[in-house]
Design a protein around this motif. Structure first.
Motif, PDB file in Angstrom:
ATOM      1  N   ARG A 159       0.834  -1.209   0.000  1.00 40.49           N
ATOM      2  CA  ARG A 159       0.000   0.000   0.000  1.00 40.49           C
ATOM      3  C   ARG A 159       0.869   1.260   0.000  1.00 40.49           C
ATOM      4  O   ARG A 159       0.649   2.181  -0.774  1.00 40.49           O
ATOM      5  CB  ARG A 159      -0.926   0.000   1.204  1.00 40.49           C
ATOM      6  N   THR A 192       2.725   1.606  -3.351  1.00 35.30           N
ATOM      7  CA  THR A 192       1.792   1.951  -4.423  1.00 35.30           C
ATOM      8  C   THR A 192       1.394   3.421  -4.358  1.00 35.30           C
ATOM      9  O   THR A 192       1.382   4.122  -5.372  1.00 35.30           O
ATOM     10  CB  THR A 192       0.530   1.067  -4.344  1.00 35.30           C
ATOM     11  N   ILE A 193       1.093   3.902  -3.163  1.00 35.22           N
ATOM     12  CA  ILE A 193       0.633   5.287  -3.010  1.00 35.22           C
ATOM     13  C   ILE A 193       1.789   6.282  -3.082  1.00 35.22           C
ATOM     14  O   ILE A 193       1.722   7.273  -3.801  1.00 35.22           O
ATOM     15  CB  ILE A 193      -0.140   5.463  -1.684  1.00 35.22           C
ATOM     16  N   THR A 241       0.646  10.454   2.531  1.00 39.81           N
ATOM     17  CA  THR A 241      -0.468   9.779   1.858  1.00 39.81           C
ATOM     18  C   THR A 241      -1.616  10.751   1.640  1.00 39.81           C
ATOM     19  O   THR A 241      -2.193  10.811   0.546  1.00 39.81           O
ATOM     20  CB  THR A 241      -0.934   8.565   2.684  1.00 39.81           C
ATOM     21  N   ASN A 242      -1.940  11.524   2.669  1.00 37.95           N
ATOM     22  CA  ASN A 242      -3.008  12.526   2.535  1.00 37.95           C
ATOM     23  C   ASN A 242      -2.669  13.548   1.455  1.00 37.95           C
ATOM     24  O   ASN A 242      -3.539  13.976   0.701  1.00 37.95           O
ATOM     25  CB  ASN A 242      -3.266  13.232   3.866  1.00 37.95           C
ATOM     26  N   ASP A 243      -1.406  13.946   1.381  1.00 38.38           N
ATOM     27  CA  ASP A 243      -0.973  14.900   0.348  1.00 38.38           C
ATOM     28  C   ASP A 243      -1.248  14.355  -1.052  1.00 38.38           C
ATOM     29  O   ASP A 243      -1.607  15.106  -1.955  1.00 38.38           O
ATOM     30  CB  ASP A 243       0.514  15.217   0.473  1.00 38.38           C
ATOM     31  N   LYS A 244      -1.058  13.044  -1.230  1.00 39.26           N
ATOM     32  CA  LYS A 244      -1.279  12.435  -2.546  1.00 39.26           C
ATOM     33  C   LYS A 244      -2.752  12.500  -2.954  1.00 39.26           C
ATOM     34  O   LYS A 244      -3.072  12.549  -4.132  1.00 39.26           O
ATOM     35  CB  LYS A 244      -0.816  10.976  -2.564  1.00 39.26           C
ATOM     36  N   TYR A 245      -3.648  12.484  -1.953  1.00 38.39           N
ATOM     37  CA  TYR A 245      -5.080  12.482  -2.244  1.00 38.39           C
ATOM     38  C   TYR A 245      -5.716  13.865  -2.236  1.00 38.39           C
ATOM     39  O   TYR A 245      -6.848  14.012  -2.684  1.00 38.39           O
ATOM     40  CB  TYR A 245      -5.820  11.575  -1.260  1.00 38.39           C
ATOM     41  N   ARG A 246      -5.012  14.852  -1.716  1.00 39.66           N
ATOM     42  CA  ARG A 246      -5.571  16.207  -1.694  1.00 39.66           C
ATOM     43  C   ARG A 246      -5.615  16.778  -3.096  1.00 39.66           C
ATOM     44  O   ARG A 246      -4.689  16.614  -3.879  1.00 39.66           O
ATOM     45  CB  ARG A 246      -4.706  17.134  -0.832  1.00 39.66           C
ATOM     46  N   LYS A 247      -6.673  17.467  -3.358  1.00 37.45           N
ATOM     47  CA  LYS A 247      -6.807  18.118  -4.661  1.00 37.45           C
ATOM     48  C   LYS A 247      -6.219  19.513  -4.560  1.00 37.45           C
ATOM     49  O   LYS A 247      -6.469  20.227  -3.594  1.00 37.45           O
ATOM     50  CB  LYS A 247      -8.278  18.208  -5.070  1.00 37.45           C
TER      51      LYS A 247
END
Length: 187
Positions: A57, A60-61, A179-185
């Protein structure tokens, strides 16, 4: 464990609530642990399903095309072994002396005893289905430590498992933030 840290982190390595890791800290983590390199010739190390899934995980992220599971794991192992080389050398020397001097292990420092208890004890877990490849040199280094230091029936898989779990515990906040940075728009 010492990791690339932000100056806002306290001496214990725990990130205070509400403080964000700097971009420099995130880049340092990526540069240290997500560096791709050839692991040939290679050897496999077996993992528990949960640890293998966690590594997959994260890679991958966060790793993208910068690293494989094997190079990420090997970078963590190399970092850990380099950081703990003094205590590992002490354990190795005392263990080798114990063949001729039964009291050699009695003179270990508190740090060496703690290291052996945390990382080099047998856990009886069967690790046969999930494998990650590391370089032959890395696998031989681990095998030598496990063989030389002994302890309570340690295995290479158990040793690596303990190293990775410590790393993930120590870096949990940083990994979560990255990980949160990768998902933030972007705004």
């Amino acid at each position: 464990m010492t990791t690339p840290q932000d100056s806002n982190t306290n001496a214990g390595g725990i990130h205070p609530e509400g403080v964000v890791f700097s971009d420099d800290v995130k880049r340092a983590y990526e540069a240290t642990f997500f560096t791709r390199f050839s692991i040939k010739p290679k050897r496999c190390i077996c993992f528990t399903e949960s640890l293998w899934s966690q590594v997959k995980r994260i890679v991958t992220i966060l790793g993208g095309d910068k690293a494989t599971m094997g190079t990420y794991v090997q970078n963590i192992i190399d970092f850990h072994l380099d950081e703990n080389k003094v205590v590992i050398a002490e354990l190795t020397a005392a263990s080798l002396l114990s063949d001729t001097d039964e009291k050699a292990m009695d003179s270990l420092s508190a740090a060496a005893r703690k290291y052996q208890a945390c990382f080099l004890t047998g856990d009886g877990v069967n690790r046969t289905t999930n494998q990650i490849y590391v370089s032959r040199d890395c696998a031989q280094r681990l095998k030598r430590i496990v063989k030389d230091v002994g302890g309570e029936n340690p295995t290479i898989g158990g040793y690596v498992d303990a190293i990775l779990r410590e790393h993930f515990d120590d870096c949990a906040d940083l990994i979560a933030e990255m990980t949160n940075d990768k998902y933030r728009k972007p705004i």
